[in-house]
Design a protein around this motif. Structure first.
Motif, PDB file in Angstrom:
ATOM      1  N   GLY A  14      46.044 -60.181  66.188  1.00 14.15           N
ATOM      2  CA  GLY A  14      44.813 -60.770  66.735  1.00 14.15           C
ATOM      3  C   GLY A  14      44.745 -62.266  66.461  1.00 14.15           C
ATOM      4  N   ALA A  15      45.073 -62.650  65.239  1.00 17.94           N
ATOM      5  CA  ALA A  15      45.079 -64.069  64.872  1.00 17.94           C
ATOM      6  C   ALA A  15      46.173 -64.808  65.632  1.00 17.94           C
ATOM      7  CB  ALA A  15      45.268 -64.226  63.368  1.00 17.94           C
ATOM      8  N   LEU A  16      47.314 -64.155  65.799  1.00 20.05           N
ATOM      9  CA  LEU A  16      48.419 -64.763  66.538  1.00 20.05           C
ATOM     10  C   LEU A  16      48.017 -65.013  67.988  1.00 20.05           C
ATOM     11  CD1 LEU A  16      51.353 -65.730  66.705  1.00 20.05           C
ATOM     12  CD2 LEU A  16      52.015 -63.343  67.123  1.00 20.05           C
ATOM     13  N   LEU A  17      47.385 -64.036  68.608  1.00 25.76           N
ATOM     14  CA  LEU A  17      46.937 -64.199  69.988  1.00 25.76           C
ATOM     15  C   LEU A  17      45.917 -65.332  70.083  1.00 25.76           C
ATOM     16  CD1 LEU A  17      46.865 -63.327  72.946  1.00 25.76           C
ATOM     17  CD2 LEU A  17      45.133 -61.631  72.307  1.00 25.76           C
ATOM     18  N   ALA A  18      44.978 -65.378  69.161  1.00 25.58           N
ATOM     19  CA  ALA A  18      43.942 -66.417  69.187  1.00 25.58           C
ATOM     20  C   ALA A  18      44.555 -67.809  69.048  1.00 25.58           C
ATOM     21  CB  ALA A  18      42.917 -66.168  68.080  1.00 25.58           C
ATOM     22  N   ARG A  19      45.444 -67.989  68.072  1.00 25.24           N
ATOM     23  CA  ARG A  19      46.049 -69.315  67.854  1.00 25.24           C
ATOM     24  C   ARG A  19      46.980 -69.690  69.005  1.00 25.24           C
ATOM     25  NH1 ARG A  19      45.655 -74.347  66.950  1.00 25.24           N
ATOM     26  NH2 ARG A  19      47.429 -75.300  65.974  1.00 25.24           N
ATOM     27  N   ALA A  20      47.771 -68.740  69.495  1.00 25.22           N
ATOM     28  CA  ALA A  20      48.666 -69.026  70.612  1.00 25.22           C
ATOM     29  C   ALA A  20      47.861 -69.388  71.863  1.00 25.22           C
ATOM     30  CB  ALA A  20      49.583 -67.838  70.888  1.00 25.22           C
ATOM     31  N   THR A  21      46.721 -68.743  72.057  1.00 21.18           N
ATOM     32  CA  THR A  21      45.853 -69.056  73.192  1.00 21.18           C
ATOM     33  C   THR A  21      45.267 -70.453  73.041  1.00 21.18           C
ATOM     34  OG1 THR A  21      45.339 -66.712  73.492  1.00 21.18           O
ATOM     35  CG2 THR A  21      43.808 -68.297  74.484  1.00 21.18           C
ATOM     36  N   GLU A  22      44.840 -70.807  71.830  1.00 20.17           N
ATOM     37  CA  GLU A  22      44.335 -72.163  71.579  1.00 20.17           C
ATOM     38  C   GLU A  22      45.394 -73.206  71.911  1.00 20.17           C
ATOM     39  OE1 GLU A  22      43.297 -72.168  67.461  1.00 20.17           O
ATOM     40  OE2 GLU A  22      41.270 -71.434  67.811  1.00 20.17           O
ATOM     41  N   LEU A  23      46.619 -72.960  71.472  1.00 19.53           N
ATOM     42  CA  LEU A  23      47.700 -73.903  71.748  1.00 19.53           C
ATOM     43  C   LEU A  23      47.984 -73.999  73.243  1.00 19.53           C
ATOM     44  CD1 LEU A  23      50.169 -73.169  68.829  1.00 19.53           C
ATOM     45  CD2 LEU A  23      48.989 -75.320  69.275  1.00 19.53           C
ATOM     46  N   THR A  24      47.975 -72.866  73.935  1.00 21.94           N
ATOM     47  CA  THR A  24      48.207 -72.867  75.375  1.00 21.94           C
ATOM     48  C   THR A  24      47.159 -73.712  76.084  1.00 21.94           C
ATOM     49  OG1 THR A  24      49.224 -70.669  75.284  1.00 21.94           O
ATOM     50  CG2 THR A  24      48.382 -71.392  77.424  1.00 21.94           C
ATOM     51  N   GLN A  25      45.904 -73.537  75.733  1.00 27.76           N
ATOM     52  CA  GLN A  25      44.829 -74.307  76.356  1.00 27.76           C
ATOM     53  C   GLN A  25      44.957 -75.792  76.021  1.00 27.76           C
ATOM     54  OE1 GLN A  25      41.475 -72.133  74.837  1.00 27.76           O
ATOM     55  NE2 GLN A  25      41.487 -70.686  76.543  1.00 27.76           N
ATOM     56  N   ALA A  26      45.323 -76.093  74.778  1.00 28.67           N
ATOM     57  CA  ALA A  26      45.477 -77.489  74.380  1.00 28.67           C
ATOM     58  C   ALA A  26      46.615 -78.155  75.150  1.00 28.67           C
ATOM     59  CB  ALA A  26      45.733 -77.579  72.873  1.00 28.67           C
ATOM     60  N   PHE A  27      47.719 -77.447  75.335  1.00 30.08           N
ATOM     61  CA  PHE A  27      48.836 -78.010  76.097  1.00 30.08           C
ATOM     62  C   PHE A  27      48.445 -78.216  77.556  1.00 30.08           C
ATOM     63  CE2 PHE A  27      51.736 -76.153  72.744  1.00 30.08           C
ATOM     64  CZ  PHE A  27      52.153 -77.385  72.246  1.00 30.08           C
ATOM     65  N   ARG A  28      47.681 -77.297  78.117  1.00 27.82           N
ATOM     66  CA  ARG A  28      47.244 -77.452  79.513  1.00 27.82           C
ATOM     67  C   ARG A  28      46.351 -78.677  79.673  1.00 27.82           C
ATOM     68  NH1 ARG A  28      45.989 -71.116  80.546  1.00 27.82           N
ATOM     69  NH2 ARG A  28      48.128 -70.508  81.020  1.00 27.82           N
ATOM     70  N   ASP A  58      64.073 -76.369  62.568  1.00 30.34           N
ATOM     71  CA  ASP A  58      64.207 -74.915  62.582  1.00 30.34           C
ATOM     72  C   ASP A  58      63.793 -74.402  63.962  1.00 30.34           C
ATOM     73  OD1 ASP A  58      64.152 -72.175  62.219  1.00 30.34           O
ATOM     74  OD2 ASP A  58      62.565 -72.199  60.704  1.00 30.34           O
ATOM     75  N   PRO A  59      64.750 -73.889  64.779  1.00 35.83           N
ATOM     76  CA  PRO A  59      64.408 -73.465  66.139  1.00 35.83           C
ATOM     77  C   PRO A  59      63.417 -72.298  66.198  1.00 35.83           C
ATOM     78  CG  PRO A  59      66.667 -72.866  65.603  1.00 35.83           C
ATOM     79  CD  PRO A  59      66.141 -73.677  64.461  1.00 35.83           C
ATOM     80  N   GLU A  60      63.260 -71.559  65.119  1.00 41.44           N
ATOM     81  CA  GLU A  60      62.324 -70.436  65.092  1.00 41.44           C
ATOM     82  C   GLU A  60      60.900 -70.883  64.774  1.00 41.44           C
ATOM     83  OE1 GLU A  60      63.093 -67.243  65.947  1.00 41.44           O
ATOM     84  OE2 GLU A  60      65.003 -68.142  66.517  1.00 41.44           O
ATOM     85  N   HIS A  61      60.720 -72.134  64.357  1.00 39.52           N
ATOM     86  CA  HIS A  61      59.411 -72.640  63.940  1.00 39.52           C
ATOM     87  C   HIS A  61      58.683 -73.244  65.141  1.00 39.52           C
ATOM     88  CE1 HIS A  61      56.474 -74.244  61.108  1.00 39.52           C
ATOM     89  NE2 HIS A  61      56.442 -75.300  61.890  1.00 39.52           N
ATOM     90  N   PHE A  62      57.448 -72.811  65.351  1.00 39.52           N
ATOM     91  CA  PHE A  62      56.642 -73.378  66.423  1.00 39.52           C
ATOM     92  C   PHE A  62      55.182 -73.376  66.004  1.00 39.52           C
ATOM     93  CE2 PHE A  62      54.366 -73.296  70.513  1.00 39.52           C
ATOM     94  CZ  PHE A  62      54.894 -74.450  71.066  1.00 39.52           C
ATOM     95  N   PHE A  63      54.701 -74.512  65.509  1.00 43.02           N
ATOM     96  CA  PHE A  63      53.316 -74.695  65.092  1.00 43.02           C
ATOM     97  C   PHE A  63      52.838 -73.603  64.142  1.00 43.02           C
ATOM     98  CE2 PHE A  63      53.576 -77.329  68.841  1.00 43.02           C
ATOM     99  CZ  PHE A  63      52.847 -78.442  68.474  1.00 43.02           C
ATOM    100  N   GLY A  64      53.748 -73.068  63.354  1.00 43.42           N
ATOM    101  CA  GLY A  64      53.390 -72.067  62.360  1.00 43.42           C
ATOM    102  C   GLY A  64      53.115 -70.691  62.916  1.00 43.42           C
ATOM    103  N   LEU A  65      53.320 -70.483  64.195  1.00 46.67           N
ATOM    104  CA  LEU A  65      53.013 -69.182  64.797  1.00 46.67           C
ATOM    105  C   LEU A  65      53.906 -68.075  64.264  1.00 46.67           C
ATOM    106  CD1 LEU A  65      52.371 -70.109  68.536  1.00 46.67           C
ATOM    107  CD2 LEU A  65      50.693 -69.683  66.742  1.00 46.67           C
ATOM    108  N   GLU A  66      55.133 -68.430  63.908  1.00 46.65           N
ATOM    109  CA  GLU A  66      56.059 -67.398  63.431  1.00 46.65           C
ATOM    110  C   GLU A  66      55.624 -66.793  62.099  1.00 46.65           C
ATOM    111  OE1 GLU A  66      56.763 -71.025  61.427  1.00 46.65           O
ATOM    112  OE2 GLU A  66      56.705 -70.670  63.580  1.00 46.65           O
ATOM    113  N   SER A  67      54.751 -67.464  61.371  1.00 45.06           N
ATOM    114  CA  SER A  67      54.312 -66.949  60.077  1.00 45.06           C
ATOM    115  C   SER A  67      52.996 -66.175  60.157  1.00 45.06           C
ATOM    116  CB  SER A  67      54.182 -68.098  59.072  1.00 45.06           C
ATOM    117  OG  SER A  67      53.187 -68.997  59.509  1.00 45.06           O
ATOM    118  N   VAL A  68      52.363 -66.130  61.326  1.00 45.93           N
ATOM    119  CA  VAL A  68      51.113 -65.396  61.493  1.00 45.93           C
ATOM    120  C   VAL A  68      51.456 -63.924  61.702  1.00 45.93           C
ATOM    121  CG1 VAL A  68      49.022 -65.128  62.883  1.00 45.93           C
ATOM    122  CG2 VAL A  68      49.979 -67.411  62.508  1.00 45.93           C
TER     123      VAL A  68
END
Length: 120
Positions: A42-56, A28-38
């Motif tokens: 605030g929770a979306l920003l927190a989780r997306a930031t965690e993922l960004t740091q983990a990828f870095r 599913d091209p719209e699915h990315f680590f469950g972010l689309e369902s958040v």
């Protein structure tokens, strides 16, 4: 620009875990680590930031392993050593970048902190 990776004598921060996604979710091209369902921004920003740091952090570590492998492949003591041009071709780099990666890898293998190839 990613923050520098801690060296051997510095403790590593634990990034958010990168979980492999189920095959159905990847399809599913719209699915990315469950972010689309958040739904909570605030929770979306927190989780997306965690993922960004983990990828870095993962990228920085992978680059270090690339450099160490390049240094090992270019080691003049190996009978099957590769030239920087050979390494560059294999990794999809320029020859100049391969030379920098070999140097960076040698520093890592010798326990010297050195700078990453993008900072040289």
């Amino acid at each position: 620009m990613a923050e520098p990776t801690p060296r051997r004598n510095e403790p590593r921060l634990r990034p958010a875990p990168l979980l492999f996604e189920p095959v159905e979710a990847v399809a599913d091209p719209e699915h990315f680590f469950g972010l689309e369902s958040v739904e909570d921004p605030g929770a979306l920003l927190a989780r997306a930031t965690e993922l960004t740091q983990a990828f870095r952090v993962a990228t920085d570590r992978a680059v270090e392993f690339q450099a160490m492998a390049a240094a090992q492949l270019a080691d003049p003591r190996r009978f099957d050593r590769l030239t920087p041009a050979d390494i560059a071709e294999q990794a999809g780099w320029t020859e100049d970048y391969a030379k920098k990666m070999v140097e960076f890898g040698r520093d890592l293998l010798n326990g010297r902190e050195g700078q990453g190839p993008e900072q040289i």
